[in-house]
Structures are given as structure tokens and as C-alpha cells.
Design an enzyme around this catalytic site. Structure first.
Site, mmCIF file in Angstrom:
data_model
loop_
_atom_site.group_PDB
_atom_site.id
_atom_site.type_symbol
_atom_site.label_atom_id
_atom_site.label_comp_id
_atom_site.label_asym_id
_atom_site.label_seq_id
_atom_site.Cartn_x
_atom_site.Cartn_y
_atom_site.Cartn_z
ATOM 1 N N LYS A 81 0.675 -1.158 0.128
ATOM 2 C CA LYS A 81 0.092 0.098 0.024
ATOM 3 C C LYS A 81 0.947 1.226 0.068
ATOM 4 O O LYS A 81 0.290 2.332 0.004
ATOM 5 C CB LYS A 81 -0.950 0.045 1.219
ATOM 6 C CG LYS A 81 -2.101 -1.124 1.441
ATOM 7 C CD LYS A 81 -3.002 -0.470 2.490
ATOM 8 C CE LYS A 81 -3.690 -1.626 3.087
ATOM 9 N NZ LYS A 81 -4.414 -1.274 4.306
ATOM 10 N N LYS A 95 2.164 2.834 2.252
ATOM 11 C CA LYS A 95 1.854 3.675 3.530
ATOM 12 C C LYS A 95 2.708 3.369 4.488
ATOM 13 O O LYS A 95 2.972 2.151 5.045
ATOM 14 C CB LYS A 95 0.379 3.086 3.822
ATOM 15 C CG LYS A 95 -0.510 3.914 2.871
ATOM 16 C CD LYS A 95 -2.166 3.524 3.076
ATOM 17 C CE LYS A 95 -2.863 3.393 4.670
ATOM 18 N NZ LYS A 95 -4.197 3.224 4.270
HETATM 19 N N1 C2G Z 1 -13.428 4.508 7.446
HETATM 20 C C1 C2G Z 1 -14.527 5.116 7.552
HETATM 21 N N2 C2G Z 1 -14.494 6.326 7.687
HETATM 22 C C2 C2G Z 1 -13.308 7.184 7.795
HETATM 23 C C3 C2G Z 1 -12.124 6.743 7.572
HETATM 24 C C4 C2G Z 1 -12.315 5.033 7.253
HETATM 25 O O1 C2G Z 1 -15.629 4.451 7.326
HETATM 26 N N3 C2G Z 1 -13.407 8.646 8.120
HETATM 27 C C5 C2G Z 1 -13.337 3.016 7.268
HETATM 28 C C6 C2G Z 1 -12.561 2.724 5.819
HETATM 29 O O2 C2G Z 1 -13.520 2.760 4.744
HETATM 30 C C7 C2G Z 1 -12.379 1.014 5.953
HETATM 31 C C8 C2G Z 1 -11.985 0.976 7.770
HETATM 32 O O3 C2G Z 1 -12.744 2.263 8.086
HETATM 33 O O4 C2G Z 1 -13.490 0.218 5.783
HETATM 34 C C9 C2G Z 1 -10.520 1.175 7.988
HETATM 35 O O5 C2G Z 1 -9.981 2.143 7.418
HETATM 36 P P1 C2G Z 1 -8.486 2.211 6.906
HETATM 37 O O6 C2G Z 1 -7.676 2.030 8.226
HETATM 38 O O7 C2G Z 1 -8.018 3.579 6.266
HETATM 39 O O8 C2G Z 1 -8.352 1.143 6.092
HETATM 40 P P2 C2G Z 1 -7.512 1.173 4.596
HETATM 41 O O9 C2G Z 1 -6.182 1.761 4.610
HETATM 42 O O10 C2G Z 1 -8.566 1.644 3.603
HETATM 43 O O11 C2G Z 1 -7.133 -0.478 4.147
HETATM 44 O O12 C2G Z 1 -7.636 -4.667 1.947
HETATM 45 C C10 C2G Z 1 -8.300 -3.420 2.239
HETATM 46 C C11 C2G Z 1 -7.734 -2.466 2.926
HETATM 47 O O13 C2G Z 1 -6.722 -2.910 4.146
HETATM 48 C C12 C2G Z 1 -8.368 -1.214 3.640
#
Ligand code: C2G
Length: 130
Positions: free
Chosen positions: A45, A47
Site C-alpha cells: 500500500k 503507506k
Molecule cells: N473508514 C470510515 N470512515 C473514515 C475512515 C475510514 O468508514 N472516516 C473506514 C474505511 O472505509 C475502512 C475502515 O474504516 O473500511 C478502515 O480504514 P483504513 O484503516 O483507512 O483502511 P484502508 O487503509 O482503507 O485499508 O484490504 C483493504 C484494506 O486493508 C483497507
């Protein structure tokens, strides 16, 4: 028992993450959360996490809505996970809308509205500019 699964990084855990987990759990009886490893985040990713994966997993595991935490170490483990844990519902925030529709052959796929106004990326930016 209706099993739900969701995936995420959960770096700098915030209310958007909590809202997602709460609503995901409400879709079934048992919630599995796959938390992405530091290796996966960096290599796949691109990240860099602030919080190491073992701590991110411990925090998610402590959330009352969460029943089990597993590591997410590759993009293509989802089908195996859905089959291994007999998952009924796959849930993600709608920033991923459509990206995981291939899982519809194995389980229900639900994209939930994100919580507006907060993200781990924004939090990191704000902290950097303090
Ligand atoms: N999320 C949310 N609202 C936000 C931020 C995040 O609903 N303001 C949700 C995201 O859509 C996700 C979950 O919280 O469903 C986790 O977000 P992240 O930690 O940013 O996950 P991400 O980096 O998108 O990784 O294989 C899928 C990946 O691992 C997802």
C-alpha cells in the site's frame, strides 16, 4: 451464527474506524477484522504506519464489537479468509465501493458510508503541522 469480516489499517484509531466496526457488527453476530501488517502496508500500500501492527491489532481486538483479529498480509487473501471462516458478509467503507465485488460469488458484500471529516491521513498531516 452470522459472520462478518472487514479489513483495514486502523492506524491512529479514530471515530471513523469505530463507526465502521460498530455498523459492521450490527450486520451479524460475529465480527472478524483483518488488520494490515506493517510489511503489507509498506510494500503493497506504500503507506507508512505511525503505530506498529502488533499495537494496531491489540487496539482493534479491545473494541467491544470485535470478536476476532487476523493479520492482513496480502491483497488476495480475502477469498481464502471468507471460505476459511465461513463469512456471510464482507463489509468495507464506501471509499472501496465496487473494488471487492468479486467477493459476491462467496458472500454478501456491503459498502457502508464513510464518516465524514476524519481520516488517518488527515490526522498525520495535522500532527506534522502542529
Ligand atoms: N473508514 C470510515 N470512515 C473514515 C475512515 C475510514 O468508514 N472516516 C473506514 C474505511 O472505509 C475502512 C475502515 O474504516 O473500511 C478502515 O480504514 P483504513 O484503516 O483507512 O483502511 P484502508 O487503509 O482503507 O485499508 O484490504 C483493504 C484494506 O486493508 C483497507
Amino acid at each position: 451464527m452470522k459472520t462478518v469480516i472487514t479489513y483495514g489499517t486502523y492506524d491512529l484509531f479514530h471515530i471513523g474506524h469505530l463507526n465502521l466496526l460498530k455498523r459492521a457488527k450490527a450486520l451479524g453476530d460475529y465480527l472478524i477484522v483483518a488488520v494490515s501488517t506493517d510489511r503489507f502496508n509498506w510494500e503493497e500500500k506504500h503507506k507508512k504506519c505511525q503505530i506498529p501492527d502488533k499495537d494496531r491489532m491489540a487496539i482493534v481486538e479491545a473494541i467491544r464489537y470485535v470478536d476476532k483479529v487476523i493479520p492482513e498480509d496480502s491483497w488476495d487473501q480475502k477469498i481464502k479468509d471468507v471460505q476459511k471462516y465461513n463469512v456471510d458478509v464482507f463489509v468495507m467503507g464506501d471509499d472501496w465501493k465496487g473494488k471487492f465485488d468479486f467477493l459476491k460469488d462467496y458472500c454478501e458484500v456491503v459498502y457502508l458510508p464513510r464518516t465524514e471529516g476524519i481520516s488517518s491521513t488527515q490526522l498525520k498531516e495535522d500532527l506534522k503541522n502542529k
